[in-house]
Scaffold this motif. Sequence first.
Motif, PDB file in Angstrom:
ATOM      1  N   ILE A   1       0.804  -1.211   0.000  1.00 55.63           N
ATOM      2  CA  ILE A   1       0.000   0.000   0.000  1.00 55.63           C
ATOM      3  C   ILE A   1       0.841   1.266   0.000  1.00 55.63           C
ATOM      4  O   ILE A   1       0.305   2.353  -0.147  1.00 55.63           O
ATOM      5  N   SER A   2       2.122   1.166   0.120  1.00 53.99           N
ATOM      6  CA  SER A   2       2.948   2.354   0.334  1.00 53.99           C
ATOM      7  C   SER A   2       2.899   3.333  -0.824  1.00 53.99           C
ATOM      8  O   SER A   2       3.117   4.529  -0.641  1.00 53.99           O
ATOM      9  N   ASN A   3       2.634   2.862  -2.035  1.00 52.83           N
ATOM     10  CA  ASN A   3       2.653   3.745  -3.199  1.00 52.83           C
ATOM     11  C   ASN A   3       1.251   4.059  -3.724  1.00 52.83           C
ATOM     12  O   ASN A   3       1.103   4.543  -4.836  1.00 52.83           O
ATOM     13  N   LYS A   4       0.225   3.759  -2.927  1.00 53.57           N
ATOM     14  CA  LYS A   4      -1.139   3.966  -3.376  1.00 53.57           C
ATOM     15  C   LYS A   4      -1.642   5.354  -2.945  1.00 53.57           C
ATOM     16  O   LYS A   4      -1.675   5.679  -1.771  1.00 53.57           O
ATOM     17  N   VAL A   5      -2.055   6.147  -3.933  1.00 52.09           N
ATOM     18  CA  VAL A   5      -2.589   7.476  -3.701  1.00 52.09           C
ATOM     19  C   VAL A   5      -4.084   7.463  -4.007  1.00 52.09           C
ATOM     20  O   VAL A   5      -4.520   6.832  -4.971  1.00 52.09           O
ATOM     21  N   ILE A   6      -4.871   8.152  -3.198  1.00 53.32           N
ATOM     22  CA  ILE A   6      -6.308   8.246  -3.425  1.00 53.32           C
ATOM     23  C   ILE A   6      -6.603   9.443  -4.320  1.00 53.32           C
ATOM     24  O   ILE A   6      -6.146  10.559  -4.050  1.00 53.32           O
ATOM     25  N   LEU A   7      -7.344   9.186  -5.380  1.00 45.59           N
ATOM     26  CA  LEU A   7      -7.713  10.230  -6.326  1.00 45.59           C
ATOM     27  C   LEU A   7      -9.228  10.341  -6.430  1.00 45.59           C
ATOM     28  O   LEU A   7      -9.965   9.389  -6.149  1.00 45.59           O
ATOM     29  N   ASP A   8      -9.671  11.496  -6.870  1.00 47.08           N
ATOM     30  CA  ASP A   8     -11.076  11.748  -7.197  1.00 47.08           C
ATOM     31  C   ASP A   8     -11.601  10.639  -8.108  1.00 47.08           C
ATOM     32  O   ASP A   8     -10.930  10.220  -9.052  1.00 47.08           O
ATOM     33  N   GLY A   9     -12.828  10.173  -7.849  1.00 47.88           N
ATOM     34  CA  GLY A   9     -13.400   9.127  -8.679  1.00 47.88           C
ATOM     35  C   GLY A   9     -13.558   9.516 -10.133  1.00 47.88           C
ATOM     36  O   GLY A   9     -13.642   8.652 -11.019  1.00 47.88           O
ATOM     37  N   GLY A  10     -13.569  10.822 -10.417  1.00 48.70           N
ATOM     38  CA  GLY A  10     -13.724  11.286 -11.782  1.00 48.70           C
ATOM     39  C   GLY A  10     -12.567  10.975 -12.692  1.00 48.70           C
ATOM     40  O   GLY A  10     -12.712  11.049 -13.921  1.00 48.70           O
ATOM     41  N   VAL A  11     -11.409  10.597 -12.159  1.00 48.47           N
ATOM     42  CA  VAL A  11     -10.280  10.282 -13.037  1.00 48.47           C
ATOM     43  C   VAL A  11     -10.523   8.980 -13.783  1.00 48.47           C
ATOM     44  O   VAL A  11      -9.869   8.715 -14.790  1.00 48.47           O
ATOM     45  N   ILE A  12     -11.448   8.161 -13.287  1.00 51.80           N
ATOM     46  CA  ILE A  12     -11.813   6.933 -14.002  1.00 51.80           C
ATOM     47  C   ILE A  12     -13.166   7.095 -14.677  1.00 51.80           C
ATOM     48  O   ILE A  12     -13.339   6.744 -15.847  1.00 51.80           O
ATOM     49  N   ASP A  13     -14.152   7.628 -13.956  1.00 54.53           N
ATOM     50  CA  ASP A  13     -15.470   7.845 -14.541  1.00 54.53           C
ATOM     51  C   ASP A  13     -16.063   9.111 -13.963  1.00 54.53           C
ATOM     52  O   ASP A  13     -16.520   9.119 -12.820  1.00 54.53           O
ATOM     53  N   THR A  14     -16.046  10.192 -14.731  1.00 58.34           N
ATOM     54  CA  THR A  14     -16.574  11.469 -14.263  1.00 58.34           C
ATOM     55  C   THR A  14     -18.085  11.457 -14.158  1.00 58.34           C
ATOM     56  O   THR A  14     -18.670  12.177 -13.353  1.00 58.34           O
ATOM     57  N   THR A  15     -18.744  10.628 -14.946  1.00 59.76           N
ATOM     58  CA  THR A  15     -20.206  10.686 -15.073  1.00 59.76           C
ATOM     59  C   THR A  15     -20.982  10.021 -13.945  1.00 59.76           C
ATOM     60  O   THR A  15     -22.137  10.356 -13.704  1.00 59.76           O
ATOM     61  N   GLY A  16     -20.396   9.037 -13.273  1.00 54.21           N
ATOM     62  CA  GLY A  16     -21.134   8.246 -12.281  1.00 54.21           C
ATOM     63  C   GLY A  16     -21.920   7.103 -12.882  1.00 54.21           C
ATOM     64  O   GLY A  16     -22.607   6.366 -12.163  1.00 54.21           O
ATOM     65  N   LEU A  17     -21.813   6.902 -14.186  1.00 54.14           N
ATOM     66  CA  LEU A  17     -22.588   5.855 -14.846  1.00 54.14           C
ATOM     67  C   LEU A  17     -22.077   4.451 -14.569  1.00 54.14           C
ATOM     68  O   LEU A  17     -22.859   3.498 -14.499  1.00 54.14           O
ATOM     69  N   VAL A  18     -20.769   4.290 -14.423  1.00 48.38           N
ATOM     70  CA  VAL A  18     -20.185   2.952 -14.352  1.00 48.38           C
ATOM     71  C   VAL A  18     -20.732   2.149 -13.177  1.00 48.38           C
ATOM     72  O   VAL A  18     -21.001   0.952 -13.299  1.00 48.38           O
ATOM     73  N   GLY A  19     -20.913   2.782 -12.029  1.00 43.73           N
ATOM     74  CA  GLY A  19     -21.449   2.067 -10.876  1.00 43.73           C
ATOM     75  C   GLY A  19     -22.827   1.484 -11.143  1.00 43.73           C
ATOM     76  O   GLY A  19     -23.148   0.395 -10.667  1.00 43.73           O
ATOM     77  N   LEU A  20     -23.646   2.210 -11.904  1.00 44.04           N
ATOM     78  CA  LEU A  20     -24.979   1.710 -12.254  1.00 44.04           C
ATOM     79  C   LEU A  20     -24.909   0.629 -13.313  1.00 44.04           C
ATOM     80  O   LEU A  20     -25.684  -0.337 -13.290  1.00 44.04           O
ATOM     81  N   LEU A  21     -23.976   0.768 -14.239  1.00 49.54           N
ATOM     82  CA  LEU A  21     -23.809  -0.252 -15.276  1.00 49.54           C
ATOM     83  C   LEU A  21     -23.328  -1.565 -14.670  1.00 49.54           C
ATOM     84  O   LEU A  21     -23.717  -2.642 -15.126  1.00 49.54           O
ATOM     85  N   GLN A  22     -22.495  -1.498 -13.643  1.00 44.99           N
ATOM     86  CA  GLN A  22     -22.053  -2.721 -12.961  1.00 44.99           C
ATOM     87  C   GLN A  22     -23.231  -3.472 -12.355  1.00 44.99           C
ATOM     88  O   GLN A  22     -23.228  -4.695 -12.281  1.00 44.99           O
ATOM     89  N   GLN A  23     -24.243  -2.727 -11.923  1.00 50.24           N
ATOM     90  CA  GLN A  23     -25.430  -3.342 -11.329  1.00 50.24           C
ATOM     91  C   GLN A  23     -26.474  -3.709 -12.376  1.00 50.24           C
ATOM     92  O   GLN A  23     -27.551  -4.177 -12.029  1.00 50.24           O
TER      93      GLN A  23
END
Length: 446
Positions: A273-295
């Motif tokens: 975990i030493s090199n893991k940085v937390i980033l805004d979720g928008g760097v992967i999906d800005t729209t919020g759609l992916v979480g719903l598509l997974q479901q």
Amino acid sequence: MSVGLAFSGGGISAAIGAACAWNAIVDIYHSIGSTNSLNLTISTVSGGSIGYGLWANANNKIHFPTYRRNITLEELLEQHIPESSTVKPSFYDYMNDLEQANKKWCDSEKDGKISVGEFANKIRRLPFAKLFSRHGKRSNGRRQSHWWTSFIERIFDIVCVDSILSGEIPWISSFAFLDETSLSKTNPDQGTLMPSSSKPFHHVFVDMLSGSSYIAPLKHHPRQSTSVTEALSYTSAFWAAPLVTAHTIPYNLFSNLLLRANSSTSYLVEPTISNKVILDGGVIDTTGLVGLLQQQTEHIIAFYNNNAQISKIRSPIAYLFGVDATTDSMNSLLGPSLSQVFPSELYPNVIANLTNPKVGMAHLRGINVLPNQMGVEPYVIKNLVIFSNGKNDNFILEERIMSELSPSWPDRYLFSPPQLDANALCMFNDWKVRSHREDLDPILGL
């Protein structure tokens, strides 16, 4: 039947957009706010997470201006309930003790509300406050941890929220883990963190009701509880990716500001975990759609309130259709090949509608969802409605109001919009819902 609402990232303007759009939906479709007969799920990213969280916790403290074509400039600038305001904190109070300033207002106006515009004005003062004035535990009992988590708490302090809760409707939010050692910072000024695979990134989803988290595509085995406050600070860390992509000197100077994997998040990225940085979720999906598509949600309504002109920064939409486009360090960074979930041939019509000031909305039916590396599996969406963040010629206000709005309205602010802009932005999102009932009624139950 399953229904999903997606509220995108985009800073404070996205927070305003999410809160006001959701307020309009609850106002029109009354049962949504109290029951979940639609099997509804809310999916949020970054500013959209803050906006929905504000409504869930403080809708009784905020006045959300609803759209009226004949509203006057004076009304829009004085949206305060009740009008007989008592004690308001001064700028000196904010500079010296923000917590006490807000406590005075909360204690003096227990039954009052502030408008969205006044709320936005108070947020504009927050960067000048003494964010590091206390150590250990804050006076209200909450532990002060990372500076950004403390900042998020102070946003909610403005509307007298001591403990941030999730509400009752299923709600998912997301953030990203980045393995810094897996990246080469090529062309850092363009914000390019374009990996050849998804390996450097971990897309983390948080079930806000239970606090359980998981990394896509490993949706099973949720472990450890993440608080709503922590999740909001993780998903909204918009400033982190630009810092990671910065040149060596500024990065070395300010890298200690980054959110990093810790005891409450390490379980997600074991064993290293030493090199893991937390980033805004928008760097992967800005729209919020992916979480719903997974479901595999059947009907989705997405409010795209990104703080960037869609005509210039198209990547959050384009990548989902497998189309390359300009991006920056605060928006989708995986690229089109890793992000694609929709057929490319649909993109031209979608982006044409979203960028057309006479339309500003795209409604697709019977879409084949494509699998990708981020945990989305094939299925068919019955309805996908996307609302644009751009200006719309059909949104008409008094000429004096339109002339007084800043050139940045409604989609490009450095931080928080001024009072008039914020109230107008709230009405704009209210108008989007009320003026598209023909599209929304069949989905939301009327």
